[in-house]
Write an enzyme that holds these catalytic residues in place. Structure first.
Site, short mmCIF file in Angstrom:
data_model
loop_
_atom_site.label_atom_id
_atom_site.label_comp_id
_atom_site.label_asym_id
_atom_site.label_seq_id
_atom_site.Cartn_x
_atom_site.Cartn_y
_atom_site.Cartn_z
N ASP A 81 49.94 38.15 43.27
CA ASP A 81 48.90 38.34 42.26
C ASP A 81 48.36 36.98 41.82
OD1 ASP A 81 47.33 39.88 40.56
OD2 ASP A 81 48.78 39.78 38.92
N HIS A 82 47.04 36.83 41.84
CA HIS A 82 46.36 35.62 41.37
C HIS A 82 46.83 34.35 42.09
CE1 HIS A 82 44.10 37.61 38.21
NE2 HIS A 82 45.20 38.26 37.86
N HIS A 177 42.75 40.56 30.44
CA HIS A 177 44.20 40.47 30.55
C HIS A 177 44.86 40.43 29.18
CE1 HIS A 177 42.97 38.70 34.54
NE2 HIS A 177 43.91 39.54 34.93
N GLY A 178 45.98 41.14 29.04
CA GLY A 178 46.73 41.11 27.79
C GLY A 178 46.14 42.03 26.74
N HIS A 205 41.62 44.62 37.26
CA HIS A 205 42.62 43.81 36.57
C HIS A 205 42.47 44.02 35.06
CE1 HIS A 205 44.23 41.06 39.79
NE2 HIS A 205 43.23 41.68 40.42
N GLY A 206 43.55 43.73 34.33
CA GLY A 206 43.49 43.87 32.88
C GLY A 206 43.54 45.31 32.43
N GLY A 207 44.40 46.13 33.06
CA GLY A 207 44.48 47.53 32.70
C GLY A 207 45.15 47.79 31.36
N SER A 208 46.09 46.94 30.97
CA SER A 208 46.84 47.15 29.74
C SER A 208 45.93 47.17 28.52
CB SER A 208 47.90 46.06 29.55
OG SER A 208 48.92 46.18 30.51
#
Length: 280
Positions: A81-82, A177-178, A205-208
């Site tokens: 990842d990344h 993200h986050g 990305h950044g699902g949370s």
């Protein structure tokens, strides 16, 4: 069993469901993720960011291979990842990863194309799949400033895929993200346009903290892979706190078990939400 990530995502794209990519950090999170996938009969993408600890990438590879043999019916992709450089990709491949993310999203377009294209040449020669990002997903703590800066354009996405031969594409449609400062606002119209124009699986990305309704709709509109990290860790901490409030005298092993349960239960929730359960 270990497989290329594009094998998992091409089927997800065709059948219209999403696959979770949980970030892992150690044996406990790896075991929780794969046990959850096995319970739900779901493919899983184990994502490890080398920025967490560059030296542990070989240990992560060994642990995932162990569990892939133990749960041999579950399609498992081991994904960097990344990854920020050619060297990162080489290290991950040496560690047994079956998929590489090239994150040149903060580079100028031509430099992102060049880096991604070179890694695709190397990775494809040895049957490793590659993800890249066009546009840029920023941090939730700067959401008010970052949200609109890096949104993906369909035109650039098409050009990028054509010029790099990448296997799947991470797009920026308003996630971060986050944890978010403010409420997430996803540009679903943008996603629909990109989906119509781009012929490879799309990644979010950044699902949370984005919310179940938003994520479910994103999958319905064409997202095939959703990265989740913060929500899993937060659920693990909550489970530890709940257990402590009940018992007061937790042992070290109790803490590990509670954290793993919270992580795994939240991952199970997302597997069901994205519809990848019973897909093996």
């Amino acid at each position: 069993m270990l497989v290329r990530m594009d094998e998992i995502l091409n089927r997800a794209k065709k059948e219209g469901y999403g696959v979770v990519a949980p970030n892992v950090f150690n044996q406990d999170t790896i075991e929780s993720a794969i046990v959850a996938a096995n319970k739900m009969r779901s493919p899983i993408i184990i994502a490890f960011g080398e920025m967490v600890d560059e030296g542990s990438i070989f240990e992560i590879g060994d642990i995932v291979r162990f569990y892939s043999r133990r749960f041999s019916e579950i399609p498992i992709a081991l994904h960097l990842d990344h990854g920020k450089s050619y060297g990162s990709a080489v290290r991950a491949i040496r560690a047994g990863f079956t998929s590489i993310m090239v994150d040149g999203s903060e580079l100028p377009f031509d430099e992102n194309v060049y880096l991604t294209k070179e890694i695709c040449k190397m990775a494809h020669a040895i049957e490793i799949s590659v993800e890249a990002e066009i546009g840029h997903v920023g941090q939730g703590v700067q959401y008010d400033k970052d949200r609109d800066r890096g949104l993906t354009s369909a035109e650039e996405a098409v050009k990028f895929v054509e010029q790099t031969d990448v296997d799947c594409l991470a797009v920026a449609i308003g996630t971060a993200h986050g944890h978010y400062i403010g409420s997430p606002k996803l540009d679903f119209k943008r996603l629909e346009t990109i989906k119509k124009e781009v012929n490879v699986p799309l990644v979010l990305h950044g699902g949370s903290s984005t919310g179940d309704e938003n994520l479910k709709k994103a999958v319905e509109l064409g997202i095939s892979k959703v990265n989740i990290a913060t929500d899993l860790l937060t659920a693990g901490v909550k489970c530890i706190k709940d257990e402590f409030n009940q018992k007061k005298d937790l042992s070290y092993l109790d803490i590990i078990e509670a954290g793993a349960k919270g992580y795994g239960d939240m991952l199970t929730h997302y597997i069901r939400l994205f519809g990848s359960n019973n897909k093996i």
